[in-house]
Scaffold this motif. Sequence first.
Motif, PDB file in Angstrom:
ATOM      1  N   VAL A 147     -25.383  -9.233  10.174  1.00 45.69           N
ATOM      2  CA  VAL A 147     -25.064 -10.414  10.987  1.00 45.69           C
ATOM      3  C   VAL A 147     -24.250 -11.395  10.154  1.00 45.69           C
ATOM      4  N   SER A 148     -24.669 -11.601   8.904  1.00 45.34           N
ATOM      5  CA  SER A 148     -23.957 -12.519   8.021  1.00 45.34           C
ATOM      6  C   SER A 148     -22.508 -12.073   7.838  1.00 45.34           C
ATOM      7  N   ASN A 149     -22.303 -10.778   7.620  1.00 44.43           N
ATOM      8  CA  ASN A 149     -20.937 -10.257   7.440  1.00 44.43           C
ATOM      9  C   ASN A 149     -20.108 -10.464   8.701  1.00 44.43           C
ATOM     10  N   ILE A 150     -20.719 -10.247   9.853  1.00 42.50           N
ATOM     11  CA  ILE A 150     -19.984 -10.382  11.126  1.00 42.50           C
ATOM     12  C   ILE A 150     -19.622 -11.844  11.386  1.00 42.50           C
ATOM     13  N   VAL A 151     -20.579 -12.744  11.144  1.00 39.26           N
ATOM     14  CA  VAL A 151     -20.304 -14.186  11.305  1.00 39.26           C
ATOM     15  C   VAL A 151     -19.157 -14.586  10.369  1.00 39.26           C
ATOM     16  N   GLY A 152     -19.223 -14.118   9.120  1.00 39.53           N
ATOM     17  CA  GLY A 152     -18.197 -14.461   8.130  1.00 39.53           C
ATOM     18  C   GLY A 152     -16.833 -13.916   8.512  1.00 39.53           C
ATOM     19  N   ALA A 153     -16.784 -12.664   8.938  1.00 33.70           N
ATOM     20  CA  ALA A 153     -15.491 -12.040   9.266  1.00 33.70           C
ATOM     21  C   ALA A 153     -14.863 -12.698  10.493  1.00 33.70           C
ATOM     22  N   LEU A 154     -15.669 -12.921  11.530  1.00 32.88           N
ATOM     23  CA  LEU A 154     -15.102 -13.501  12.768  1.00 32.88           C
ATOM     24  C   LEU A 154     -14.599 -14.925  12.530  1.00 32.88           C
ATOM     25  N   SER A 155     -15.264 -15.644  11.602  1.00 31.73           N
ATOM     26  CA  SER A 155     -14.880 -17.039  11.391  1.00 31.73           C
ATOM     27  C   SER A 155     -13.530 -17.162  10.663  1.00 31.73           C
ATOM     28  N   GLN A 156     -13.038 -16.047  10.127  1.00 31.27           N
ATOM     29  CA  GLN A 156     -11.748 -16.094   9.414  1.00 31.27           C
ATOM     30  C   GLN A 156     -10.556 -16.168  10.366  1.00 31.27           C
ATOM     31  N   TYR A 157     -10.771 -15.811  11.621  1.00 33.12           N
ATOM     32  CA  TYR A 157      -9.639 -15.650  12.539  1.00 33.12           C
ATOM     33  C   TYR A 157      -9.846 -16.399  13.845  1.00 33.12           C
ATOM     34  N   ASP A 158      -8.716 -16.659  14.513  1.00 34.53           N
ATOM     35  CA  ASP A 158      -8.771 -17.302  15.825  1.00 34.53           C
ATOM     36  C   ASP A 158      -8.480 -16.224  16.873  1.00 34.53           C
ATOM     37  N   PHE A 159      -9.485 -15.876  17.628  1.00 33.73           N
ATOM     38  CA  PHE A 159      -9.309 -14.823  18.625  1.00 33.73           C
ATOM     39  C   PHE A 159      -9.060 -15.394  20.019  1.00 33.73           C
ATOM     40  N   SER A 160      -8.800 -16.712  20.095  1.00 31.65           N
ATOM     41  CA  SER A 160      -8.713 -17.326  21.422  1.00 31.65           C
ATOM     42  C   SER A 160      -7.584 -16.718  22.263  1.00 31.65           C
ATOM     43  N   ASP A 161      -6.553 -16.151  21.594  1.00 34.38           N
ATOM     44  CA  ASP A 161      -5.468 -15.514  22.351  1.00 34.38           C
ATOM     45  C   ASP A 161      -5.949 -14.244  23.052  1.00 34.38           C
ATOM     46  N   ALA A 162      -7.089 -13.693  22.597  1.00 30.80           N
ATOM     47  CA  ALA A 162      -7.560 -12.421  23.154  1.00 30.80           C
ATOM     48  C   ALA A 162      -8.398 -12.611  24.405  1.00 30.80           C
ATOM     49  N   THR A 163      -8.851 -13.827  24.652  1.00 38.52           N
ATOM     50  CA  THR A 163      -9.720 -14.026  25.818  1.00 38.52           C
ATOM     51  C   THR A 163      -9.077 -14.992  26.804  1.00 38.52           C
ATOM     52  N   VAL A 164      -9.249 -14.668  28.081  1.00 39.66           N
ATOM     53  CA  VAL A 164      -8.674 -15.546  29.103  1.00 39.66           C
ATOM     54  C   VAL A 164      -9.437 -16.869  29.164  1.00 39.66           C
ATOM     55  N   HIS A 165     -10.675 -16.861  28.631  1.00 39.78           N
ATOM     56  CA  HIS A 165     -11.452 -18.104  28.641  1.00 39.78           C
ATOM     57  C   HIS A 165     -10.923 -19.079  27.615  1.00 39.78           C
ATOM     58  N   GLY A 166     -10.161 -18.566  26.635  1.00 36.66           N
ATOM     59  CA  GLY A 166      -9.630 -19.414  25.572  1.00 36.66           C
ATOM     60  C   GLY A 166     -10.731 -19.947  24.674  1.00 36.66           C
ATOM     61  N   GLU A 167     -11.928 -19.361  24.779  1.00 34.29           N
ATOM     62  CA  GLU A 167     -13.050 -19.845  23.967  1.00 34.29           C
ATOM     63  C   GLU A 167     -13.263 -18.899  22.796  1.00 34.29           C
ATOM     64  N   ARG A 168     -13.796 -19.454  21.726  1.00 35.13           N
ATOM     65  CA  ARG A 168     -14.105 -18.650  20.546  1.00 35.13           C
ATOM     66  C   ARG A 168     -15.226 -17.656  20.876  1.00 35.13           C
ATOM     67  N   ILE A 169     -15.079 -16.444  20.382  1.00 39.29           N
ATOM     68  CA  ILE A 169     -16.152 -15.468  20.589  1.00 39.29           C
ATOM     69  C   ILE A 169     -17.411 -15.966  19.870  1.00 39.29           C
ATOM     70  N   GLU A 170     -18.564 -15.844  20.521  1.00 41.63           N
ATOM     71  CA  GLU A 170     -19.811 -16.293  19.894  1.00 41.63           C
ATOM     72  C   GLU A 170     -20.671 -15.086  19.500  1.00 41.63           C
ATOM     73  N   VAL A 171     -21.327 -15.240  18.347  1.00 39.12           N
ATOM     74  CA  VAL A 171     -22.194 -14.168  17.842  1.00 39.12           C
ATOM     75  C   VAL A 171     -23.614 -14.390  18.346  1.00 39.12           C
ATOM     76  N   ILE A 172     -24.129 -13.388  19.053  1.00 43.20           N
ATOM     77  CA  ILE A 172     -25.528 -13.419  19.491  1.00 43.20           C
ATOM     78  C   ILE A 172     -26.317 -12.489  18.572  1.00 43.20           C
ATOM     79  N   ALA A 173     -27.155 -13.042  17.717  1.00 38.12           N
ATOM     80  CA  ALA A 173     -28.029 -12.196  16.900  1.00 38.12           C
ATOM     81  C   ALA A 173     -29.068 -11.582  17.831  1.00 38.12           C
ATOM     82  N   ALA A 174     -29.073 -10.257  17.913  1.00 39.00           N
ATOM     83  CA  ALA A 174     -29.964  -9.558  18.857  1.00 39.00           C
ATOM     84  C   ALA A 174     -30.919  -8.645  18.096  1.00 39.00           C
TER      85      ALA A 174
END
Length: 226
Positions: A147-174
């Motif tokens: 989870v720590s690695n995923i949170v760290g990796a995703l925070s390096q980039y802006d993926f807002s262009d990939a979603t029509v919501h224009g919102e940052r992808i959120e990490v759900i620890a499951a």
Amino acid sequence: MKFFLDTADLAEIEEAASWGAIAGVTTNPTLYARTGGKLSDFHNHIKRICEIVDGPVSAESVAMQRDEIVRDGLELADIADNVVVKVPTMVEGLAATHELARRGVPVNMTLCFSVPQALLAARAGARYVSPFIGRFDDISEDGLDQVSNIVGALSQYDFSDATVHGERIEVIAASVRSAHHVTQCALMGADIATVPFGVLKKMVQHPLTDRGLESFMKDWEKVQGA
Ligand SMILES: O=C[C@H](O)COP(=O)(O)O
């Protein structure tokens, strides 16, 4: 950090919602099967959860092919405005997520166990990605590290262009199995922890709270007897 309740049990959802503790709910086929519900009641059950909780409610597609997942996803999204379609992290799931996101349907990519999987989920346009902790621990790996690695990796980039919501992808620890998992996920900056009701109850508890309460009650009895 926000908390989602990881259950399909209506009584648990009603109780946790009354605490003001949960911002959403996640379900999966196993959790729905545990309620004893039938396939014909599934959509109604999700609708009921969406009425109780004023937040995202993940309902999982059990289809394996992209077209079927998209069809399933569109039907699920029609149940209520707060439905999020849960899609497994696999090739067909990525393609379906991409199409659902293009159509404005929020997707939670589930069964995620690695940084590359999470990066692909973000690129496909997923609104949420769910790394599993407990199931990773179960095979002698470190779920929290992942989870720590995923949170760290995703925070390096802006993926807002990939979603029509224009919102940052959120990490759900499951696949959260303990209050310790929640603490560690909060410290590493996971956006959300989805927790079973049993874990939510443990999060409230502390032996020093119980001991303090007991002594306050005893001392108050003395005041009343004086
Ligand atoms: O579907 C997501 C759940 O968080 C999985 O939890 P579990 O591994 O405890 O069944």
